[in-house]
Design a protein around this motif. Sequence first.
Motif, mmCIF file in Angstrom:
data_model
loop_
_atom_site.group_PDB
_atom_site.id
_atom_site.type_symbol
_atom_site.label_atom_id
_atom_site.label_comp_id
_atom_site.label_asym_id
_atom_site.label_seq_id
_atom_site.Cartn_x
_atom_site.Cartn_y
_atom_site.Cartn_z
ATOM 1 N N VAL A 71 -9.799 37.656 -4.866
ATOM 2 C CA VAL A 71 -8.821 38.400 -3.893
ATOM 3 C C VAL A 71 -8.790 39.794 -4.109
ATOM 4 O O VAL A 71 -8.625 40.235 -4.981
ATOM 5 N N ARG A 72 -9.139 40.546 -2.877
ATOM 6 C CA ARG A 72 -9.368 42.056 -2.961
ATOM 7 C C ARG A 72 -7.947 42.582 -2.193
ATOM 8 O O ARG A 72 -7.710 41.931 -1.225
ATOM 9 N N PHE A 73 -7.481 43.548 -2.889
ATOM 10 C CA PHE A 73 -6.349 44.043 -2.149
ATOM 11 C C PHE A 73 -6.641 45.664 -1.899
ATOM 12 O O PHE A 73 -7.289 46.291 -2.706
ATOM 13 N N GLY A 74 -6.140 46.210 -0.864
ATOM 14 C CA GLY A 74 -6.299 47.630 -0.656
ATOM 15 C C GLY A 74 -4.817 48.201 0.067
ATOM 16 O O GLY A 74 -4.573 47.763 1.239
ATOM 17 N N PHE A 75 -4.260 48.961 -0.811
ATOM 18 C CA PHE A 75 -3.056 49.612 -0.101
ATOM 19 C C PHE A 75 -3.250 51.258 -0.056
ATOM 20 O O PHE A 75 -3.680 51.920 -0.903
ATOM 21 N N ASP A 76 -2.626 51.682 1.367
ATOM 22 C CA ASP A 76 -2.817 53.102 1.373
ATOM 23 C C ASP A 76 -1.417 53.586 0.501
ATOM 24 O O ASP A 76 -0.680 52.860 -0.031
ATOM 25 N N ILE A 77 -1.756 54.822 0.092
ATOM 26 C CA ILE A 77 -0.519 55.661 -0.453
ATOM 27 C C ILE A 77 0.248 56.508 0.506
ATOM 28 O O ILE A 77 -0.567 57.505 0.984
ATOM 29 N N GLY A 78 1.328 56.177 0.908
ATOM 30 C CA GLY A 78 2.071 57.120 1.901
ATOM 31 C C GLY A 78 3.261 56.553 2.109
ATOM 32 O O GLY A 78 3.661 55.241 1.865
ATOM 33 N N SER A 79 4.084 57.197 2.907
ATOM 34 C CA SER A 79 5.353 56.743 3.447
ATOM 35 C C SER A 79 5.576 55.445 4.314
ATOM 36 O O SER A 79 6.292 54.807 4.545
ATOM 37 N N GLN A 80 4.323 55.348 5.185
ATOM 38 C CA GLN A 80 3.897 54.330 6.058
ATOM 39 C C GLN A 80 3.429 53.209 5.373
ATOM 40 O O GLN A 80 3.414 52.087 6.183
ATOM 41 N N ALA A 81 3.072 53.380 4.277
ATOM 42 C CA ALA A 81 2.119 52.191 3.774
ATOM 43 C C ALA A 81 3.156 51.389 2.924
ATOM 44 O O ALA A 81 4.243 51.686 2.453
ATOM 45 N N PRO A 82 2.608 49.998 2.685
ATOM 46 C CA PRO A 82 3.680 49.308 1.704
ATOM 47 C C PRO A 82 3.781 49.904 0.260
ATOM 48 O O PRO A 82 2.804 50.409 -0.307
ATOM 49 N N ALA A 83 4.633 49.451 -0.181
ATOM 50 C CA ALA A 83 5.138 49.736 -1.542
ATOM 51 C C ALA A 83 4.100 49.194 -2.732
ATOM 52 O O ALA A 83 3.683 47.786 -2.269
ATOM 53 N N LEU A 84 3.860 49.778 -3.682
ATOM 54 C CA LEU A 84 2.833 48.914 -4.474
ATOM 55 C C LEU A 84 3.366 47.796 -4.944
ATOM 56 O O LEU A 84 2.659 46.704 -5.443
ATOM 57 N N SER A 85 4.774 47.625 -5.124
ATOM 58 C CA SER A 85 5.423 46.452 -5.377
ATOM 59 C C SER A 85 5.094 45.204 -4.737
ATOM 60 O O SER A 85 4.985 44.046 -5.247
#
Length: 295
Positions: free
Chosen positions: A258-272
Amino acid sequence: MTQTSPPGWHPDPGHTGIGPLHERWWDGDRWTDHRRVPPHVVRRRRLRIGLGITAGAVVLAALGGGLFLLSDHSGDPRREAATAPSAPPSGAPGGEGRERGGRGESGAPERGLPPVEDGYATDLLSGISLPVPDGWQGQSSVGGAAVTTGEYDCPGNASGQCVRGGVFSRAATLLKLDTTTAKATATRDISTNAEESYGAKTYGGITSHEELKSGTVTVADRQGYLVRWKVVTKNGTDGYVQSLAFPSPRSENVMVVVRFGFDIGSQAPALSVMDDITKGIKTASGTGAGPGAIA
Protein backbone atom coordinates in the motif's frame (compact mmCIF):
# COMPACT_ATOMS: atom_id res chain seq x y z
CA MET A 1 -1.86 -21.28 -3.27
CA THR A 2 -2.96 -23.00 -0.07
CA GLN A 3 -5.82 -25.46 0.26
CA THR A 4 -7.78 -22.78 2.15
CA SER A 5 -7.40 -20.11 -0.53
CA PRO A 6 -10.75 -19.20 -2.11
CA PRO A 7 -11.41 -19.61 -5.83
CA GLY A 8 -10.47 -16.60 -7.92
CA TRP A 9 -8.04 -14.88 -10.28
CA HIS A 10 -4.50 -14.70 -8.90
CA PRO A 11 -1.02 -13.94 -10.33
CA ASP A 12 0.06 -16.89 -12.45
CA PRO A 13 2.65 -18.88 -10.45
CA GLY A 14 4.16 -20.08 -13.71
CA HIS A 15 5.10 -16.55 -14.86
CA THR A 16 8.71 -16.53 -16.13
CA GLY A 17 9.24 -12.78 -15.88
CA ILE A 18 9.08 -12.37 -19.66
CA GLY A 19 6.17 -10.26 -20.89
CA PRO A 20 3.23 -9.00 -18.81
CA LEU A 21 2.17 -10.89 -15.71
CA HIS A 22 -1.02 -12.85 -16.39
CA GLU A 23 -3.61 -14.01 -13.90
CA ARG A 24 -4.67 -17.63 -13.61
CA TRP A 25 -7.89 -19.12 -12.21
CA TRP A 26 -7.56 -21.02 -8.90
CA ASP A 27 -10.69 -23.19 -8.39
CA GLY A 28 -10.08 -23.70 -4.69
CA ASP A 29 -8.19 -26.98 -5.13
CA ARG A 30 -5.92 -26.54 -8.14
CA TRP A 31 -4.77 -24.16 -10.87
CA THR A 32 -6.88 -24.44 -14.05
CA ASP A 33 -5.75 -23.68 -17.62
CA HIS A 34 -7.75 -20.42 -17.73
CA ARG A 35 -5.53 -17.33 -17.92
CA ARG A 36 -6.16 -13.66 -18.63
CA VAL A 37 -4.43 -10.30 -18.85
CA PRO A 38 -5.16 -8.36 -15.62
CA PRO A 39 -7.95 -5.79 -16.09
CA HIS A 40 -5.69 -2.84 -15.16
CA VAL A 41 -3.40 -3.80 -18.09
CA VAL A 42 -6.20 -4.54 -20.56
CA ARG A 43 -7.41 -0.99 -20.35
CA ARG A 44 -6.61 2.38 -18.88
CA ARG A 45 -9.79 2.68 -16.87
CA ARG A 46 -11.56 6.00 -17.10
CA LEU A 47 -12.43 7.31 -13.68
CA ARG A 48 -14.41 10.09 -12.12
CA ILE A 49 -12.20 11.41 -9.34
CA GLY A 50 -13.31 14.55 -7.55
CA LEU A 51 -15.34 17.52 -8.72
CA GLY A 52 -15.11 19.06 -12.16
CA ILE A 53 -13.43 16.08 -13.89
CA THR A 54 -15.56 14.09 -16.29
CA ALA A 55 -15.21 10.32 -16.51
CA GLY A 56 -14.11 10.48 -20.16
CA ALA A 57 -11.49 13.16 -19.68
CA VAL A 58 -8.83 11.41 -17.66
CA VAL A 59 -7.16 8.08 -17.14
CA LEU A 60 -5.46 6.82 -13.99
CA ALA A 61 -1.69 6.35 -14.03
CA ALA A 62 -0.45 3.94 -11.37
CA LEU A 63 2.22 6.17 -9.90
CA GLY A 64 2.22 5.07 -6.29
CA GLY A 65 0.68 6.93 -3.37
CA GLY A 66 0.62 10.32 -5.08
CA LEU A 67 -1.60 9.27 -7.96
CA PHE A 68 -1.82 11.66 -10.85
CA LEU A 69 -4.13 11.87 -13.84
CA LEU A 70 -3.18 12.04 -17.50
CA SER A 71 -5.28 13.56 -20.25
CA ASP A 72 -6.89 10.86 -22.41
CA HIS A 73 -5.62 11.60 -25.91
CA SER A 74 -6.80 9.20 -28.60
CA GLY A 75 -3.88 7.40 -30.20
CA ASP A 76 -1.42 8.40 -27.44
CA PRO A 77 1.49 5.92 -27.74
CA ARG A 78 1.77 5.81 -23.95
CA ARG A 79 -1.49 3.88 -23.81
CA GLU A 80 -0.66 0.19 -23.72
CA ALA A 81 -2.40 -2.27 -26.02
CA ALA A 82 -3.32 -5.75 -24.79
CA THR A 83 -5.27 -8.72 -26.07
CA ALA A 84 -8.66 -9.40 -24.59
CA PRO A 85 -8.77 -12.02 -21.83
CA SER A 86 -10.16 -15.47 -22.53
CA ALA A 87 -13.62 -16.29 -21.26
CA PRO A 88 -13.56 -17.21 -17.56
CA PRO A 89 -14.80 -20.55 -16.24
CA SER A 90 -18.42 -20.88 -15.21
CA GLY A 91 -18.97 -18.93 -11.99
CA ALA A 92 -15.62 -17.13 -12.24
CA PRO A 93 -15.45 -13.34 -11.95
CA GLY A 94 -15.46 -11.58 -15.29
CA GLY A 95 -12.63 -9.30 -14.23
CA GLU A 96 -14.42 -5.98 -14.48
CA GLY A 97 -13.54 -3.71 -11.58
CA ARG A 98 -16.14 -1.40 -10.12
CA GLU A 99 -15.74 2.32 -9.77
CA ARG A 100 -16.89 3.99 -6.58
CA GLY A 101 -17.36 7.67 -5.89
CA GLY A 102 -17.39 9.44 -2.53
CA ARG A 103 -17.10 7.15 0.48
CA GLY A 104 -18.36 4.11 -1.39
CA GLU A 105 -21.76 3.28 -2.83
CA SER A 106 -23.83 0.30 -1.87
CA GLY A 107 -25.19 -1.91 -4.62
CA ALA A 108 -25.70 -5.47 -5.74
CA PRO A 109 -22.41 -7.36 -6.05
CA GLU A 110 -21.34 -8.66 -9.43
CA ARG A 111 -21.61 -12.41 -9.86
CA GLY A 112 -18.59 -14.14 -8.36
CA LEU A 113 -17.28 -11.05 -6.56
CA PRO A 114 -17.65 -10.14 -2.87
CA PRO A 115 -19.69 -6.99 -2.14
CA VAL A 116 -17.92 -3.65 -2.03
CA GLU A 117 -18.54 -2.15 1.38
CA ASP A 118 -19.85 1.33 1.99
CA GLY A 119 -17.01 3.59 3.10
CA TYR A 120 -14.26 1.33 1.73
CA ALA A 121 -12.34 0.81 -1.51
CA THR A 122 -11.67 -2.90 -2.03
CA ASP A 123 -8.68 -4.64 -3.60
CA LEU A 124 -10.27 -7.97 -4.52
CA LEU A 125 -7.05 -9.72 -5.54
CA SER A 126 -5.23 -8.84 -2.32
CA GLY A 127 -8.33 -9.36 -0.17
CA ILE A 128 -8.18 -5.98 1.61
CA SER A 129 -10.33 -2.87 1.93
CA LEU A 130 -9.01 0.69 2.34
CA PRO A 131 -11.09 3.13 4.40
CA VAL A 132 -12.30 6.17 2.44
CA PRO A 133 -12.14 9.32 4.63
CA ASP A 134 -14.93 11.89 4.44
CA GLY A 135 -14.60 13.98 1.27
CA TRP A 136 -12.25 11.51 -0.44
CA GLN A 137 -12.93 9.39 -3.50
CA GLY A 138 -12.56 5.61 -3.51
CA GLN A 139 -12.15 3.09 -6.33
CA SER A 140 -12.47 -0.70 -6.01
CA SER A 141 -11.26 -3.21 -8.59
CA VAL A 142 -9.97 -6.75 -9.03
CA GLY A 143 -6.33 -5.68 -9.30
CA GLY A 144 -6.12 -2.93 -6.67
CA ALA A 145 -7.81 -0.14 -4.73
CA ALA A 146 -7.28 3.63 -4.54
CA VAL A 147 -8.49 6.53 -2.41
CA THR A 148 -7.65 10.12 -3.42
CA THR A 149 -8.50 13.73 -2.65
CA GLY A 150 -7.75 17.28 -3.82
CA GLU A 151 -6.88 17.52 -7.53
CA TYR A 152 -4.72 20.28 -9.01
CA ASP A 153 -2.42 20.88 -11.99
CA CYS A 154 0.88 19.05 -11.60
CA PRO A 155 3.78 21.55 -11.27
CA GLY A 156 5.99 19.55 -13.64
CA ASN A 157 3.35 18.19 -16.02
CA ALA A 158 0.95 20.66 -17.59
CA SER A 159 -1.20 17.85 -19.05
CA GLY A 160 -1.65 16.06 -15.73
CA GLN A 161 -3.68 16.43 -12.57
CA CYS A 162 -2.01 15.69 -9.25
CA VAL A 163 -3.79 14.92 -5.98
CA ARG A 164 -3.04 16.28 -2.53
CA GLY A 165 -3.50 12.87 -0.97
CA GLY A 166 -3.49 9.39 -2.48
CA VAL A 167 -3.39 5.80 -1.24
CA PHE A 168 -2.96 2.94 -3.66
CA SER A 169 -2.81 -0.86 -3.13
CA ARG A 170 -1.42 -3.65 -5.32
CA ALA A 171 -0.12 -7.17 -4.90
CA ALA A 172 3.69 -6.99 -4.76
CA THR A 173 3.99 -9.29 -7.78
CA LEU A 174 2.11 -6.76 -9.93
CA LEU A 175 4.69 -4.15 -8.91
CA LYS A 176 7.49 -6.57 -9.84
CA LEU A 177 8.68 -6.82 -6.25
CA ASP A 178 10.08 -10.30 -5.68
CA THR A 179 10.89 -9.87 -1.99
CA THR A 180 9.57 -12.39 0.53
CA THR A 181 9.31 -10.39 3.78
CA ALA A 182 7.24 -7.33 4.67
CA LYS A 183 10.31 -5.40 5.84
CA ALA A 184 12.29 -6.09 2.68
CA THR A 185 9.30 -5.22 0.48
CA ALA A 186 8.53 -1.88 2.16
CA THR A 187 12.21 -0.92 2.38
CA ARG A 188 12.75 -1.64 -1.31
CA ASP A 189 9.53 0.04 -2.45
CA ILE A 190 9.82 3.38 -0.64
CA SER A 191 12.30 4.94 -3.09
CA THR A 192 10.15 3.89 -6.07
CA ASN A 193 7.05 5.22 -4.34
CA ALA A 194 8.78 8.55 -3.66
CA GLU A 195 9.99 8.92 -7.25
CA GLU A 196 6.66 8.01 -8.82
CA SER A 197 4.71 10.21 -6.38
CA TYR A 198 6.95 13.31 -6.29
CA GLY A 199 9.68 12.76 -8.88
CA ALA A 200 10.66 14.41 -12.12
CA LYS A 201 7.45 13.53 -13.98
CA THR A 202 5.30 15.64 -11.67
CA TYR A 203 7.40 17.84 -9.37
CA GLY A 204 10.71 18.27 -11.19
CA GLY A 205 12.53 15.72 -9.05
CA ILE A 206 13.31 15.06 -5.39
CA THR A 207 16.24 17.06 -3.99
CA SER A 208 16.40 15.35 -0.57
CA HIS A 209 14.50 13.06 1.78
CA GLU A 210 14.31 12.31 5.49
CA GLU A 211 13.10 9.07 7.04
CA LEU A 212 10.41 9.89 9.58
CA LYS A 213 9.32 6.44 10.63
CA SER A 214 9.94 2.75 10.05
CA GLY A 215 8.91 -0.35 11.90
CA THR A 216 6.47 -3.20 12.31
CA VAL A 217 2.72 -2.72 12.02
CA THR A 218 -0.28 -5.01 12.32
CA VAL A 219 -2.63 -4.70 9.35
CA ALA A 220 -5.74 -6.84 8.84
CA ASP A 221 -4.40 -9.24 11.50
CA ARG A 222 -1.15 -9.66 9.56
CA GLN A 223 2.33 -8.61 10.68
CA GLY A 224 3.62 -5.96 8.32
CA TYR A 225 6.20 -3.22 8.00
CA LEU A 226 6.10 0.45 6.98
CA VAL A 227 8.64 3.06 5.94
CA ARG A 228 7.72 6.76 5.86
CA TRP A 229 9.73 9.57 4.27
CA LYS A 230 9.44 13.33 4.02
CA VAL A 231 10.60 14.44 0.56
CA VAL A 232 11.68 17.87 -0.71
CA THR A 233 10.89 18.55 -4.37
CA LYS A 234 12.49 20.84 -6.93
CA ASN A 235 9.19 22.40 -8.05
CA GLY A 236 6.03 22.88 -6.06
CA THR A 237 4.88 21.05 -2.99
CA ASP A 238 6.97 18.83 -0.72
CA GLY A 239 5.37 15.63 0.49
CA TYR A 240 5.12 12.63 2.77
CA VAL A 241 5.37 9.15 1.26
CA GLN A 242 4.84 5.82 2.96
CA SER A 243 5.25 2.26 1.73
CA LEU A 244 3.39 -0.36 3.75
CA ALA A 245 3.78 -4.10 3.12
CA PHE A 246 2.08 -7.11 4.71
CA PRO A 247 0.94 -10.63 3.76
CA SER A 248 -2.50 -10.86 2.18
CA PRO A 249 -5.29 -12.00 4.52
CA ARG A 250 -6.10 -14.56 1.83
CA SER A 251 -2.65 -16.09 1.56
CA GLU A 252 0.63 -15.75 3.46
CA ASN A 253 2.40 -16.25 0.12
CA VAL A 254 0.95 -13.07 -1.42
CA MET A 255 2.55 -9.81 -0.26
CA VAL A 256 0.42 -6.65 -0.42
CA VAL A 257 1.91 -3.17 -0.94
CA VAL A 258 0.00 0.00 0.00
CA ARG A 259 1.60 3.23 -1.19
CA PHE A 260 0.75 6.59 0.40
CA GLY A 261 1.53 10.08 -0.89
CA PHE A 262 0.41 13.28 0.92
CA ASP A 263 1.33 16.84 -0.01
CA ILE A 264 2.58 19.13 2.73
CA GLY A 265 0.49 22.30 2.97
CA SER A 266 -2.63 23.93 4.31
CA GLN A 267 -4.85 22.37 1.63
CA ALA A 268 -3.39 18.89 2.00
CA PRO A 269 -4.58 16.15 4.37
CA ALA A 270 -3.04 16.14 7.83
CA LEU A 271 -0.31 13.57 8.38
CA SER A 272 -2.51 12.00 11.06
CA VAL A 273 -4.90 10.89 8.26
CA MET A 274 -2.12 8.64 6.98
CA ASP A 275 -2.10 6.90 10.35
CA ASP A 276 -5.91 6.72 10.39
CA ILE A 277 -6.01 5.02 6.98
CA THR A 278 -3.23 2.63 7.97
CA LYS A 279 -5.14 1.63 11.11
CA GLY A 280 -8.39 1.26 9.15
CA ILE A 281 -7.17 -1.18 6.49
CA LYS A 282 -9.05 -4.43 6.96
CA THR A 283 -9.76 -7.80 5.45
CA ALA A 284 -12.26 -7.48 2.60
CA SER A 285 -15.82 -8.51 3.39
CA GLY A 286 -16.37 -12.24 3.06
CA THR A 287 -12.81 -13.22 4.00
CA GLY A 288 -12.91 -12.49 7.73
CA ALA A 289 -12.51 -9.25 9.67
CA GLY A 290 -9.53 -7.53 11.18
CA PRO A 291 -8.79 -3.80 11.11
CA GLY A 292 -5.13 -2.83 11.34
CA ALA A 293 -3.40 -1.28 14.33
CA ILE A 294 -0.11 0.58 14.32
CA ALA A 295 2.42 -1.16 16.56
